[in-house]
Design a protein around this motif. Sequence first.
Motif, short mmCIF file in Angstrom:
data_model
loop_
_atom_site.label_atom_id
_atom_site.label_comp_id
_atom_site.label_asym_id
_atom_site.label_seq_id
_atom_site.Cartn_x
_atom_site.Cartn_y
_atom_site.Cartn_z
N LEU A 232 -25.58 -58.02 31.13
CA LEU A 232 -26.60 -56.29 30.19
C LEU A 232 -28.01 -56.36 30.57
O LEU A 232 -28.65 -57.03 30.46
N VAL A 233 -27.55 -55.07 30.60
CA VAL A 233 -29.18 -54.41 30.94
C VAL A 233 -30.06 -53.36 29.61
O VAL A 233 -29.18 -52.77 29.00
N THR A 234 -31.12 -54.44 29.06
CA THR A 234 -31.71 -54.36 28.54
C THR A 234 -33.16 -52.91 28.20
O THR A 234 -33.58 -53.42 29.92
N GLY A 235 -33.51 -52.89 27.62
CA GLY A 235 -34.81 -51.65 28.10
C GLY A 235 -34.94 -50.21 27.42
O GLY A 235 -34.34 -50.08 26.61
N ARG A 236 -36.50 -49.58 27.30
CA ARG A 236 -36.51 -48.17 26.76
C ARG A 236 -35.50 -47.14 27.49
O ARG A 236 -34.88 -47.60 28.24
N PRO A 237 -35.14 -46.22 26.41
CA PRO A 237 -34.86 -45.26 27.26
C PRO A 237 -35.66 -44.42 28.76
O PRO A 237 -36.45 -44.17 28.31
N MET B 269 -35.03 -54.41 32.06
CA MET B 269 -35.45 -53.32 32.73
C MET B 269 -37.12 -52.97 32.08
O MET B 269 -37.11 -52.15 31.60
N PRO B 270 -38.16 -53.07 32.92
CA PRO B 270 -39.20 -52.81 32.98
C PRO B 270 -39.56 -51.02 32.92
O PRO B 270 -38.81 -50.44 34.03
N ASP B 271 -40.73 -50.73 32.48
CA ASP B 271 -41.03 -49.31 33.19
C ASP B 271 -41.16 -49.13 34.41
O ASP B 271 -41.68 -50.38 35.18
N PRO B 272 -40.70 -48.46 34.98
CA PRO B 272 -40.93 -48.07 36.75
C PRO B 272 -42.80 -47.75 37.06
O PRO B 272 -43.38 -47.66 36.17
N ASP B 273 -42.98 -48.45 38.16
CA ASP B 273 -44.50 -48.46 39.12
C ASP B 273 -44.33 -47.06 39.32
O ASP B 273 -43.52 -46.49 40.03
N ARG B 274 -45.15 -47.83 39.99
CA ARG B 274 -46.04 -46.06 40.61
C ARG B 274 -44.90 -45.30 41.62
O ARG B 274 -44.07 -44.43 42.37
N PRO B 275 -44.70 -46.76 42.88
CA PRO B 275 -43.81 -46.85 43.83
C PRO B 275 -42.69 -46.74 43.62
O PRO B 275 -42.08 -45.36 44.40
N GLN B 276 -42.02 -47.34 42.99
CA GLN B 276 -40.26 -46.28 42.48
C GLN B 276 -40.35 -44.90 41.79
O GLN B 276 -39.68 -44.64 41.97
N LEU B 277 -41.66 -44.60 41.13
CA LEU B 277 -41.32 -43.23 40.34
C LEU B 277 -41.66 -41.92 41.96
O LEU B 277 -40.97 -41.57 42.53
N VAL B 278 -42.42 -42.70 43.06
CA VAL B 278 -42.20 -42.20 43.67
C VAL B 278 -41.10 -41.54 44.87
O VAL B 278 -40.92 -40.71 45.39
N ASP B 279 -40.44 -42.80 45.00
CA ASP B 279 -39.26 -43.13 45.50
C ASP B 279 -38.16 -42.33 44.82
O ASP B 279 -37.29 -41.35 45.51
N GLY C 49 -31.93 -51.99 23.10
CA GLY C 49 -32.31 -52.85 21.60
C GLY C 49 -32.57 -52.11 20.83
O GLY C 49 -32.79 -52.93 19.86
N GLU C 50 -31.28 -51.50 20.62
CA GLU C 50 -31.20 -51.19 18.71
C GLU C 50 -31.18 -52.23 18.34
O GLU C 50 -31.45 -52.54 16.57
N ARG C 51 -30.18 -53.04 18.43
CA ARG C 51 -29.53 -54.65 17.63
C ARG C 51 -29.34 -55.42 18.41
O ARG C 51 -29.25 -55.41 19.76
N GLU C 52 -29.28 -57.07 18.17
CA GLU C 52 -29.21 -57.30 18.82
C GLU C 52 -26.86 -57.81 18.65
O GLU C 52 -26.63 -57.38 17.79
N PHE C 53 -26.43 -58.51 19.66
CA PHE C 53 -25.36 -58.79 19.92
C PHE C 53 -25.45 -60.18 19.37
O PHE C 53 -25.60 -60.87 19.55
N PRO C 54 -23.71 -60.54 19.45
CA PRO C 54 -23.27 -61.64 18.99
C PRO C 54 -23.41 -62.95 19.66
O PRO C 54 -24.04 -62.64 20.76
N PRO C 55 -24.14 -64.12 19.28
CA PRO C 55 -23.93 -65.28 20.83
C PRO C 55 -23.67 -65.24 21.76
O PRO C 55 -23.33 -65.59 22.51
N ALA C 56 -21.96 -65.72 20.55
CA ALA C 56 -20.88 -65.73 21.75
C ALA C 56 -20.97 -64.55 22.58
O ALA C 56 -20.30 -65.12 23.85
#
Length: 408
Positions: A125-130, A314-324, A297-304
Amino acid sequence: MLPEDGASGGTRSADDARTGGPTTGPETNGATADDGASRRSSDHRWWIYRGTGQPLYDTSLAELLPPPPPWRRFTGGPVVAPPPTDDEEIERRLGRVTALSADSDQLRREADMVNAALLLRRPLLVTGRPGTGKSSLAYRISRELKLGRVLRWHITSRTTLRSGLYEYDAIGRVQDSAALRTLHRTGDTPGDSKAGAEELPGIGDYLQLGPLGTALLPYKLPRVLLVDELDKSDQDLANDLLSVFEEGQFPIAELVRARRLHPRVTVMTDDRGHTAEIVDGIVKCRAFPIVVITSNGEREFPPAFLRRCLRLRMPDPDRPQLVDMVMAHLRETAGGVESAVSTRAAGLIDRFLHNSRDRGGLAVDQLLNAVFLATSGRFPGDDEEALEDLVDALWHRLDGAGAESRTG
């Protein structure tokens, strides 16, 4: 997305087998840069997926992947043919194949979680900003591990579990059957009524597996399944997925009812032009798919549900990633050489990082759009103000507040 580390022992490692690298000598105890590299290599020796951007070399996932845990072992069959490749779609999503240079804790964390999901046969499950590259992860995995076309299941508020598993066109089958019977009664086609009955379309001609159903076919190697934006779904879909992910199989009710007369039925799959044989109406996987589930991340999912998934933020990409990313998609226009981007493109990357912090996060797509326009030759040096106005319009906020006015 990490550069591959060298092997640290006297034998040839899996990394060397894939990259063609040489065998290295034994480790030393000196506190040197080589020693630090050896420790990093040792720490990550369990990785199969390296996140390098480069496909496996001189080996395959079948040689690298160990058996699953006993509680995640599946025995579906008969084994179906390997999936088709879709290099055009992967290149459209990721750009051209290029060695990625970025190396950071967040990227090592990404590789850790992908490999854990791969070894444990669990969804990720991968979460993060659009716009932070959540969906692209599925395509990077498929490219590096050479697993063929990515199966993409885009989720909306109307999506049901059934639509992901299979679709059955019952109305179409009834209409075609009625039309054939009418033709035989009127004598417009040769043959008696018995022959006509034998020519009625089979049920398999009206069944097509969806992305999830296709991923659960008994492939020798796992398929990559992208379940995109699960948080857009109805509240019940996450719970409905629990049984399928846990059991690795599902019934096709229409085939189960007909299994005495038709124990083996060939149906269409989500791969265009491909079919698969279903035995006794049950689809059962052999290699559990690599499931990448994205959420804004607009809502939570059931614990099960969460208990059965591995989680990656997934964090915001940094400068080296953006260059890539810019070089992968716009290598010709962004500078012409792989080692550097043009001054204009580099300036846009720096502005993008600054504006993204000020405006609550921008999407990588917005940066690529700006770099493409800036390096297209349509904006000469004396027209910089027009370009800046356009870039500000492109880099609108993602929360619906609209474009920011350029200041200064």
